[in-house]
Write a protein that holds these residues in place. Structure first.
Motif, PDB file in Angstrom:
ATOM      1  N   SER A   1       0.827  -1.216   0.000  1.00  0.00           N
ATOM      2  CA  SER A   1       0.000   0.000   0.000  1.00  0.00           C
ATOM      3  C   SER A   1       0.858   1.262   0.000  1.00  0.00           C
ATOM      4  CB  SER A   1      -0.938  -0.002   1.207  1.00  0.00           C
ATOM      5  OG  SER A   1      -0.225   0.083   2.428  1.00  0.00           O
ATOM      6  N   ILE A   2       2.024   1.220   0.638  1.00  0.00           N
ATOM      7  CA  ILE A   2       2.900   2.397   0.674  1.00  0.00           C
ATOM      8  C   ILE A   2       3.410   2.723  -0.726  1.00  0.00           C
ATOM      9  CG2 ILE A   2       5.138   3.263   1.467  1.00  0.00           C
ATOM     10  CD1 ILE A   2       4.614   1.807   4.120  1.00  0.00           C
ATOM     11  N   GLN A   3       3.872   1.691  -1.460  1.00  0.00           N
ATOM     12  CA  GLN A   3       4.396   1.977  -2.806  1.00  0.00           C
ATOM     13  C   GLN A   3       3.282   2.410  -3.747  1.00  0.00           C
ATOM     14  OE1 GLN A   3       4.063   0.019  -5.784  1.00  0.00           O
ATOM     15  NE2 GLN A   3       2.803  -1.624  -4.921  1.00  0.00           N
ATOM     16  N   ARG A   4       2.062   1.884  -3.566  1.00  0.00           N
ATOM     17  CA  ARG A   4       0.944   2.325  -4.398  1.00  0.00           C
ATOM     18  C   ARG A   4       0.571   3.769  -4.081  1.00  0.00           C
ATOM     19  NH1 ARG A   4      -2.534  -1.542  -6.696  1.00  0.00           N
ATOM     20  NH2 ARG A   4      -3.729   0.288  -7.339  1.00  0.00           N
ATOM     21  N   TRP A   5       0.553   4.104  -2.791  1.00  0.00           N
ATOM     22  CA  TRP A   5       0.222   5.468  -2.370  1.00  0.00           C
ATOM     23  C   TRP A   5       1.245   6.459  -2.895  1.00  0.00           C
ATOM     24  CZ3 TRP A   5       2.689   8.979   0.990  1.00  0.00           C
ATOM     25  CH2 TRP A   5       1.907  10.069   1.412  1.00  0.00           C
ATOM     26  N   ALA A   6       2.526   6.113  -2.763  1.00  0.00           N
ATOM     27  CA  ALA A   6       3.592   6.994  -3.254  1.00  0.00           C
ATOM     28  C   ALA A   6       3.515   7.145  -4.767  1.00  0.00           C
ATOM     29  CB  ALA A   6       4.958   6.451  -2.832  1.00  0.00           C
ATOM     30  N   ASP A   7       3.184   6.070  -5.467  1.00  0.00           N
ATOM     31  CA  ASP A   7       3.042   6.114  -6.920  1.00  0.00           C
ATOM     32  C   ASP A   7       1.959   7.103  -7.317  1.00  0.00           C
ATOM     33  OD1 ASP A   7       3.465   5.415  -9.598  1.00  0.00           O
ATOM     34  OD2 ASP A   7       1.986   3.807  -9.511  1.00  0.00           O
ATOM     35  N   GLY A   8       0.888   7.168  -6.539  1.00  0.00           N
ATOM     36  CA  GLY A   8      -0.191   8.103  -6.826  1.00  0.00           C
ATOM     37  C   GLY A   8       0.216   9.555  -6.672  1.00  0.00           C
ATOM     38  N   LEU A   9       1.312   9.794  -5.926  1.00  0.00           N
ATOM     39  CA  LEU A   9       1.826  11.157  -5.757  1.00  0.00           C
ATOM     40  C   LEU A   9       3.001  11.435  -6.689  1.00  0.00           C
ATOM     41  CD1 LEU A   9       1.710  11.518  -1.864  1.00  0.00           C
ATOM     42  CD2 LEU A   9       0.122  12.464  -3.541  1.00  0.00           C
ATOM     43  N   GLY A  10       3.264  10.482  -7.604  1.00  0.00           N
ATOM     44  CA  GLY A  10       4.332  10.704  -8.573  1.00  0.00           C
ATOM     45  C   GLY A  10       5.694  10.222  -8.142  1.00  0.00           C
ATOM     46  N   TYR A  11       5.739   9.296  -7.165  1.00  0.00           N
ATOM     47  CA  TYR A  11       7.024   8.809  -6.654  1.00  0.00           C
ATOM     48  C   TYR A  11       7.197   7.324  -6.968  1.00  0.00           C
ATOM     49  CZ  TYR A  11       7.950  13.045  -3.958  1.00  0.00           C
ATOM     50  OH  TYR A  11       8.212  14.330  -3.593  1.00  0.00           O
ATOM     51  N   ASP A  12       8.430   6.941  -7.271  1.00  0.00           N
ATOM     52  CA  ASP A  12       8.792   5.544  -7.454  1.00  0.00           C
ATOM     53  C   ASP A  12       9.465   5.037  -6.186  1.00  0.00           C
ATOM     54  OD1 ASP A  12       7.860   5.476 -10.071  1.00  0.00           O
ATOM     55  OD2 ASP A  12       9.790   6.109 -10.895  1.00  0.00           O
ATOM     56  N   ALA A  13       9.190   3.769  -5.839  1.00  0.00           N
ATOM     57  CA  ALA A  13       9.747   3.180  -4.621  1.00  0.00           C
ATOM     58  C   ALA A  13      10.795   2.129  -4.979  1.00  0.00           C
ATOM     59  CB  ALA A  13       8.638   2.563  -3.776  1.00  0.00           C
ATOM     60  N   PHE A  14      11.814   2.027  -4.133  1.00  0.00           N
ATOM     61  CA  PHE A  14      12.898   1.080  -4.322  1.00  0.00           C
ATOM     62  C   PHE A  14      13.281   0.473  -2.982  1.00  0.00           C
ATOM     63  CE2 PHE A  14      13.215   4.345  -7.513  1.00  0.00           C
ATOM     64  CZ  PHE A  14      13.614   3.710  -8.677  1.00  0.00           C
TER      65      PHE A  14
END
Length: 222
Positions: A168-181
């Protein structure tokens, strides 16, 4: 933290301390605030599962209220604190609009801190965010790990886990224009493993719990 600030001031070229023990032009200033998703009064308590050497705002990890020893610990060690949000605190202090690195390690309260910085992230003004991913990221996984005799999975798939979770964190960040690693290391060099969108693999949700007590997740503007 005072020692850390002093070392940082020296490393960043700050002037030597004056006779009164203060810096005339400090690069690093400490702000003693509890940070969350909203400004309120919350309870911070040393966490029994961490050997009482860590503390946090997430009540889920404070202890088992059914156990007398845990209830006594919570009553004795808890403190009320005023919480702030990163968005509001940056505005209140008149700090620069750009944040180069935001590091969040708050014993299971990471998602709340990020929600309090949603304005900063939505405008792409946080250039890199580092958050801890460990056994306290997901309450459901924590309960599955810590409940004696329980062998069932916390959820059939990461997408079905209650929030927060790594998924859910990576999906939420993706919605704000961020990529997670994932942040890793190989042969002495830092390695970033993408986990957003096409790169997501359900095994990432539990891999950190298998190989280590905590890993780090990096979030950057896409």
């Amino acid at each position: 933290f005072n020692k850390l600030a002093n070392h940082a001031n020296r490393a960043l070229g700050g002037p030597a301390r004056g006779r009164n023990g203060t810096w005339s032009h400090r690069c690093v200033r400490l702000a003693r605030n509890a940070v969350s998703s909203r400004e309120s009064v919350q309870t911070v308590t040393p966490q029994w599962a961490g050997g009482f050497n860590t503390a946090g705002l997430e009540k889920h990890f404070h202890g088992d209220p059914k156990r007398p020893d845990h209830r006594a610990h919570i009553a004795r060690m808890s403190r009320k604190v005023r919480t702030v949000t990163i968005d509001a605190e940056l505005a209140r202090r008149g700090l620069p609009a750009e944040v180069l690195i935001l590091k969040v390690d708050v014993e299971g309260h990471e998602m709340s801190v990020l929600r309090g910085a949603a304005g900063l992230m939505r405008e792409g003004r946080a250039h890199m965010i580092l958050i801890e991913y460990g056994d306290k990221t997901s309450k459901a996984i924590w309960d599955g790990m810590k409940t004696p005799g329980k062998a069932a999975a916390a959820a059939p798939t990461p997408a079905e886990l209650p929030e927060p979770s790594l998924f859910s964190i990576q999906r939420w960040a993706d919605g704000l224009g961020y990529d997670a690693f994932y942040v890793g290391e190989m042969r002495g060099r830092a390695v970033l493993v993408p986990i957003t969108g096409f790169w997501w693999d359900d095994r990432y949700e539990v891999s950190a719990l298998v190989v280590a007590s905590a890993l780090w997740c990096c979030v950057v503007p896409g």
